[in-house]
Design an enzyme around this catalytic site. Sequence first.
Site, PDB file in Angstrom:
ATOM      1  N   LYS A  50       0.843  -1.206   0.000  1.00  0.00           N
ATOM      2  CA  LYS A  50       0.000   0.000   0.000  1.00  0.00           C
ATOM      3  C   LYS A  50       0.871   1.246   0.000  1.00  0.00           C
ATOM      4  CE  LYS A  50      -3.810  -2.214   2.480  1.00  0.00           C
ATOM      5  NZ  LYS A  50      -4.400  -2.510   3.787  1.00  0.00           N
ATOM      6  N   GLN A  94      -4.639  -1.175   9.959  1.00  0.00           N
ATOM      7  CA  GLN A  94      -4.478  -2.501   9.353  1.00  0.00           C
ATOM      8  C   GLN A  94      -4.998  -3.584  10.294  1.00  0.00           C
ATOM      9  OE1 GLN A  94      -3.324  -3.201   6.160  1.00  0.00           O
ATOM     10  NE2 GLN A  94      -3.940  -5.290   6.636  1.00  0.00           N
ATOM     11  N   ASP A 117     -10.786   3.355   4.650  1.00  0.00           N
ATOM     12  CA  ASP A 117     -11.217   1.954   4.562  1.00  0.00           C
ATOM     13  C   ASP A 117     -12.741   1.868   4.443  1.00  0.00           C
ATOM     14  OD1 ASP A 117      -9.544  -0.197   4.371  1.00  0.00           O
ATOM     15  OD2 ASP A 117      -9.092  -0.298   6.518  1.00  0.00           O
TER      16      ASP A 117
END
Length: 283
Positions: A50, A94, A117
Amino acid sequence: MTAHILDGKALGARLRAGLAARITGLSFKPGLRVVRVGEDPASGVYVRNKDRAAIEAGFDSATVHLPEATSEATLLAEIARLNTDPTVDGILVQLPLPAHIRAEAAIAAVDPSKDVDGFHPLNAGRLAAGQPGLVPCTPRGVMHLLAESGVALQGARALVLGRSQIVGRPMAQLLLGADCTVTIAHSRTRDLPAECRRAEILIAAAGRTEMVRGDWISPGAVVIDVGINRLADGKLVGDVAFQEAVGHAGAITPVPGGVGPMTIACLLENTLDAALARRGMAG
Ligand code: NAD
């Protein structure tokens, strides 16, 4: 029939190049911070990928890596700091987090305007209510793949296999928003093969190695395989038995090289959207 292969690697690269071109026209670099707690090895690979993709596309990206023993309170304080940092436009925590930290507490702590997200309950609620907001990256990537396939969404019978908060549910909401007739199947669904055979669009997100067989697929259906399953020999396979499915589907995504690269591209898309929205600039 041999299915058209939907190349997520190529489409993801095109999307990222488009974002990079837009960023060069801005007077600032959109800021992304990925918060990682502990040493989960798979997370390490995801976070590096990422970060690399974000920097290549011109984002100001960095990982905040906290030790395994970090308390929930310390993590929440770190998220609060990022929420108030004006140079940060997107925050991603994460998952998985260590067992002593509640993932839902971390997700709810992120400022919804920076929630790239799309997991915050406010953004999930906006999606369910048909209002604009930040949408989870993987379902957003699937919508790009469907657009690439050329399938007409309006009125199409779509089946989503899986009802998780991060893939299945938001996926179903996006398809509903695009006027599909949506069925959500899950582990308690009766006669799954029959449900699948009715679908013109089949999105598999169950996390079960090759469970969708070729003869579950309606001739010409568009099949998007979200599943990522690692075999004992290290090989990655999806939730769809690909070799069987190519003989039935009209279009299909491979694993790897299908949905995965789209997820990262859409994380960057969400970050740019968040950066522009936070500055009152149209997306
Ligand atoms: P999850 O385990 O949270 O949810 C799986 C869902 O599938 C559940 O709703 C469950 O009801 C359903 N399911 C499980 N077994 C089933 C069965 N036998 N029959 C019918 N339904 C069944 O998983 P998730 O987080 O939604 O992820 C799903 C898959 O997608 C995993 O393989 C994951 O690795 C993958 N994934 C890929 C990406 C990507 O970028 N490509 C992103 C996220 C998740």
